[in-house]
Design an enzyme around this catalytic site. Sequence first.
Site: not given
Length: 548
Positions: A294-295
């Site tokens: 996830s960013k």
Amino acid sequence: MDNKKMAQLLFPNIDKSPLYYEELYPKRNLPEGAKVTRLGPSPTGFIHLGNLFGAITDERLAHLSQGVFFLRIEDTDQKREVEGAVDVVINTLRYFGVEFDEGALSDGEKGDYGPYRQRQRAEIYQTFAKSLVERGLAYPCFCTEEELSAMREKQTELKENFGYYGKWAVHRNITFEEAQKNIQEGKSFVLRFRAPEPSGKTFTVKDAIRGELTMPENEQDVVLLKSDGIPTYHFAHVVDDHLMRTTHVVRGEEWLATLPIHVQLFDTMGWEKPIYCHTAQLMKIDNGVKRKLSKRKDPELSLDYYKSEGYLPGAVWEYLMTVLNSNYEQWRMENPDADVKQFNFTAEKMGISGSLFDIDKLNDVSKNYLATLDSQTVYDYITAWAKECDEEYYELLTRDKEFSLGMIAIGRGGEKPRKDISHWKQSKEFYSFFFEELFRREDDYPQNVSPEDRKLILQKYMESYDHSDDQSTWFSKVRAIGEELGYAPQPKLYKKNPESYKGHVGDVSGVIRVAITGRTNSPDIWCIQQVLGKERSMIRIQKAYDEN
Ligand code: GLU
């Protein structure tokens, strides 16, 4: 209904024909079997590991087959666009050794199949859209947001499938007059594909990674052009990859769900489909649970991370190849010195379920990789990195180049080189004890040695130290100091008769090690002292003596 009239109403300014573009972009003149691949990032300014995975796959497939790898900027969503984003894509991938043969450049483009920025291709998409309207295969839809959400509510209520299809497709049979009136009233419209009547049928398509896929046919009247005349991903992908003569579409598995739309569009257009290669999602293990990267949570998703941490692109490639192709590790064992580009990379050897990305494994692979480099090369890399990312480290490394080279040379070369360094940022931590400014005692002295003995060891060490002793003379002296104080000259003697000794020679050298390096674990003490020089080594011993 007169479809031609409708087409003219919707696209009065389009005067070219599909044939015009077919001729403008002829089949590429490439050797038999050459693959044409592309990377199609959105210009959001964020380029991530998934992009690099895709890019390496594209690049390898194209270049191993004497094909072409190009860059197409998928900027149909203007809201997400960030200035300078194309530079970020090109420069970041270049840093990782991935170069495009054609396509968008930071300023302009190169190649005969452009424009390579989708917004500049509006006229092309509209030409093909117009031809679909003429064939009765596309129509304008004037539904407002409110009408669409009301429809959705109704579908929820009736437990029917969502979307714009069949009886729900209210504008499917719109007349020319209605469309004309709406347009005259200034109403905006999207252009929808007229999907075949729902049939419940399935179709099969071959995916180079996943094998044969069987999926239900698309029944949705998907949007081809948005109200500003710019295409959706679906239509842009089909038109672009056809006209740019892409042979292999490598993209993330998140596109599998809409593959039926793409296949249907290719078939409707009468075009040969590219070979799809849907790559597996990048996953990581987090607290024992496998999840998508996830960013927000995972800095390692961003490619900038590797640059700023100072990972060597060659090492990152080496690791990614092990994740990308299941037979890579075996090949590497058999060909330890071969260039990675000699490996026969294939889509068929790619995984189909989540590819596990493990930063610890990357560090291990990287350590192996960096251990094969010579000192001068490592010095050049570290200083180049530090110059950009860590001024203090740069100053320390360059103020005495011979010293730094000596430091880097420790344990390098030979049959079993040391594997201490995984990336340049970590190298600063690792080498910190070489620099007075960074040196600190990190570990405790060996437990077997009493504080009194510590002092005695350090004192005797200073008294007997001769900087010109070779390694084995040096060690004999350490052993002698230990024996004098009741420490076994060999660990195994101590293990056999622990009650006869206070400890063993390893404890004695451990005291010296902690005094010199601040750590219980370090490369060879004698080698370190040779690099530090007599004076600095003795200052450290003296300091440790004073502190004890
Ligand atoms: N613009 C799409 C994306 O960023 C590209 C997908 C494709 O390669 O077809 O996901």
